[in-house]
Design an enzyme around this catalytic site. Structure first.
Site, short mmCIF file in Angstrom:
data_model
loop_
_atom_site.label_atom_id
_atom_site.label_comp_id
_atom_site.label_asym_id
_atom_site.label_seq_id
_atom_site.Cartn_x
_atom_site.Cartn_y
_atom_site.Cartn_z
N SER A 279 -8.51 64.65 104.58
CA SER A 279 -8.32 63.70 103.97
C SER A 279 -7.47 63.16 103.07
O SER A 279 -7.00 62.18 103.24
CB SER A 279 -9.62 62.94 104.02
OG SER A 279 -10.29 61.08 103.75
N TRP B 227 -3.64 62.63 104.57
CA TRP B 227 -4.48 62.08 105.24
C TRP B 227 -3.81 60.93 104.16
O TRP B 227 -2.92 59.63 104.74
CB TRP B 227 -4.88 61.85 105.94
CG TRP B 227 -5.29 60.44 106.98
CD1 TRP B 227 -5.00 60.65 108.75
CD2 TRP B 227 -5.71 59.16 106.72
NE1 TRP B 227 -4.85 59.56 108.75
CE2 TRP B 227 -5.60 58.33 107.91
CE3 TRP B 227 -6.28 59.08 106.07
CZ2 TRP B 227 -5.59 56.95 108.36
CZ3 TRP B 227 -6.05 57.13 106.07
CH2 TRP B 227 -6.39 56.35 107.01
N HIS B 228 -4.91 59.73 103.26
CA HIS B 228 -3.84 59.25 102.08
C HIS B 228 -2.65 59.09 102.03
O HIS B 228 -2.09 57.75 101.37
CB HIS B 228 -5.32 59.35 101.83
CG HIS B 228 -6.62 58.82 102.20
ND1 HIS B 228 -7.26 59.52 102.85
CD2 HIS B 228 -6.87 57.67 102.02
CE1 HIS B 228 -8.46 58.71 102.89
NE2 HIS B 228 -8.40 57.17 102.84
N GLY B 229 -1.91 60.12 101.57
CA GLY B 229 -1.02 60.50 100.94
C GLY B 229 0.02 61.34 100.70
O GLY B 229 -1.52 62.32 100.66
N PHE C 151 -1.01 53.35 103.95
CA PHE C 151 -1.15 54.68 105.15
C PHE C 151 -1.41 54.86 105.89
O PHE C 151 -1.05 55.90 106.65
CB PHE C 151 -2.79 54.88 104.42
CG PHE C 151 -3.38 54.91 102.68
CD1 PHE C 151 -2.47 55.53 102.11
CD2 PHE C 151 -4.02 54.61 102.02
CE1 PHE C 151 -2.18 54.95 100.42
CE2 PHE C 151 -4.92 53.69 101.04
CZ PHE C 151 -4.26 54.54 99.23
#
Length: 478
Positions: free
Chosen positions: A308, A311-313, A478
């Site tokens: 996670s 996934w955000h950065g 994102f």
């Protein structure tokens, strides 16, 4: 063009709705929305429309070919994830190697919304593979499912089994849906323009110039960002859900008073619900969830939150942010029985209002601390920020004018406190079961008064102009 852009309000949305209202069939409605969605996406960067269409085609073909071999779904999902990997993580994965060998890689511009529409496409393919959904035959319906303009940039991430059935029947235009759209859209715009963009003025400065400040100033700034990211992303989600309802679609909530959570696990049931649901169903459960013993459960939790974070950065600061939330949950599970026994020995009632308030305060503090790394430009800068924040505590900084030096005047602070008070009141009422339906069931005059008050607040108190862009939603990156 974005939801808070005058061009969107005055031209795009009215024109799209007018043409949509003239369509005589579900397929006609879908075609109108698909064309509008491509125009909307192209307004961000027209060069990546082809990539959006490529990903859409991969998902559609993977589903259609699943009748011959279900593994086509997995192959298409792998290709989609490879596209995400190339555009989002090439620099992150090879940057260290390049630095060691003395060369630099060219920057790859991340297409807006890529993470969202890739995950949405993958959810469809996984559902088809697992037999939860029949492959969509109509290419227009499938393309609209992926490209639908309210959700393509920043979600909420939709599952095929939830949205595709709504695309197969003609949607009636109802006054009730328009009333919901107006109220929900204005509330989202209020969160974005009155709260988030005003807070962005301060956080944008202090997360860059943090090395000059210490203690309470940085604490206030971290709390400001905690509220900013919620108002920004929840505002977007409310507006996306509202616009979808205008066209007859019903999308689920993406936020449910997350800062009233009584624990980290509860927080993730309330924050970015569509992404949490995606990771739970398509990563946590396939890994075994909690079915393979306590140790594997903790390993699976850590894997989910590390993924996670990535996934955000593509940065170590995001990895640490995800790791912190994973550690919070693991430690919470490990210490639950011990904490319960301690509370019993101390005579603390766990069902009391004071205890729940304490839980909420601790959860809010933990979440706010993790947001520091989410916002910081690098892991090192995040650590230095925390070091400065925990040193040189000076409570008089709240009263000596220091905070006024970041572009927010005394009037701005008054507006912010009033707006945050309203947000707190609305959150408390929603927590007790009073949702937007309570307002929509009132008479026309009462509904109009609420909408008019929100509109005037946005027009008068919205943080227009200055040193930021009102169209720059945080999660659009994102």
């Amino acid at each position: 063009m974005s939801f808070v852009n005058l061009q969107f309000w005055a031209l795009f949305l009215p024109l799209c709705f007018a043409v949509y209202a003239m369509a005589r069939s579900a397929r006609g409605q879908n075609l109108v929305l698909l064309l509008a969605s491509l125009v909307f996406y192209a307004s961000y960067d027209y060069k990546y429309v082809l990539l959006l269409l490529l990903c859409t085609g991969l998902g559609y073909l993977g589903g259609r070919l699943s009748g011959r071999d279900r593994r086509c779904c997995l192959a298409a999902a792998v290709l989609l994830l490879l596209v995400l990997l190339v555009f989002k993580y090439t620099g992150f994965l090879l940057g260290g190697l390049g630095a060691a060998l003395g060369f630099s890689l060219p920057a790859i511009l991340l297409p807006v919304g890529l993470s969202f529409y890739v995950f949405q496409s993958c959810s469809y393919l996984f559902d088809v593979y697992n037999g939860k959904l029949e492959p969509e035959r109509d290419v227009i319906s499938y393309a609209l499912f992926v490209c639908f303009f309210p959700t393509v940039i920043s979600g909420p991430i939709q599952k095929g089994r939830e949205l595709l059935p709504q695309l197969r029947e003609k949607r009636a235009l109802r006054y009730e849906d328009f009333s919901f759209f107006l109220l929900c859209f204005l509330w989202g715009a209020f969160l974005k323009l009155v709260i988030a963009d005003r807070l962005a003025i301060m956080t944008g400065k202090l997360f860059v110039e943090y090395y000059d400040y210490h203690g309470l100033v940085l604490m206030v700034n971290s709390l400001a960002y905690t509220m900013q990211i919620y108002a920004d992303f929840a505002g977007y989600s409310y507006m996306a859900i509202a616009i979808a309802r205008l066209f007859g679609f019903r999308l689920g909530d993406n936020f449910r008073q997350p800062y009233l959570a009584t624990g980290i696990q509860d927080f993730w049931r309330r924050w970015h619900i569509s992404l949490t649901s995606w990771f739970t169903e398509y990563l946590y459960f396939p890994l075994g969830g909690s079915r393979k013993g306590t140790f594997r459960r903790y390993v699976n939790i850590m894997i989910v939150f590390l993924v996670s974070g990535l996934w955000h950065g593509a940065a170590w600061s995001f990895v640490l942010w995800g790791a912190l939330h994973g550690v919070y949950q693991v430690v919470g599970h490990l210490t639950r029985e011990g904490r319960t026994r301690l509370y019993q020995r101390l005579g603390i009632r766990m069902d009391s209002g004071a205890f729940r308030a304490g839980q909420r305060l601790v959860t809010f503090a933990l979440v706010s601390f993790a947001w520091i790394f989410f916002r910081s430009e690098s892991l090192v800068k995040g650590l230095v920020y925390c070091r400065n924040m925990l040193s040189g505590f000076a409570p008089w900084a709240l009263f000596d004018g220091t905070l006024a030096g970041f572009g927010i005047s005394a009037l701005d602070w008054g507006i912010l406190l009033a707006a945050l008070g309203l947000l707190g009141l609305v959150s408390a009422l929603r927590e007790k079961g009073y949702d937007s339906g309570c307002i929509l069931r009132q008479g026309f005059a009462a509904r109009s008064l609420v909408c008019w008050a929100l509109l005037m607040s946005i027009v008068i108190f919205g943080a227009y102009g200055g040193e930021y862009s009102a169209s720059a939603f945080i999660y659009a990156g994102f």
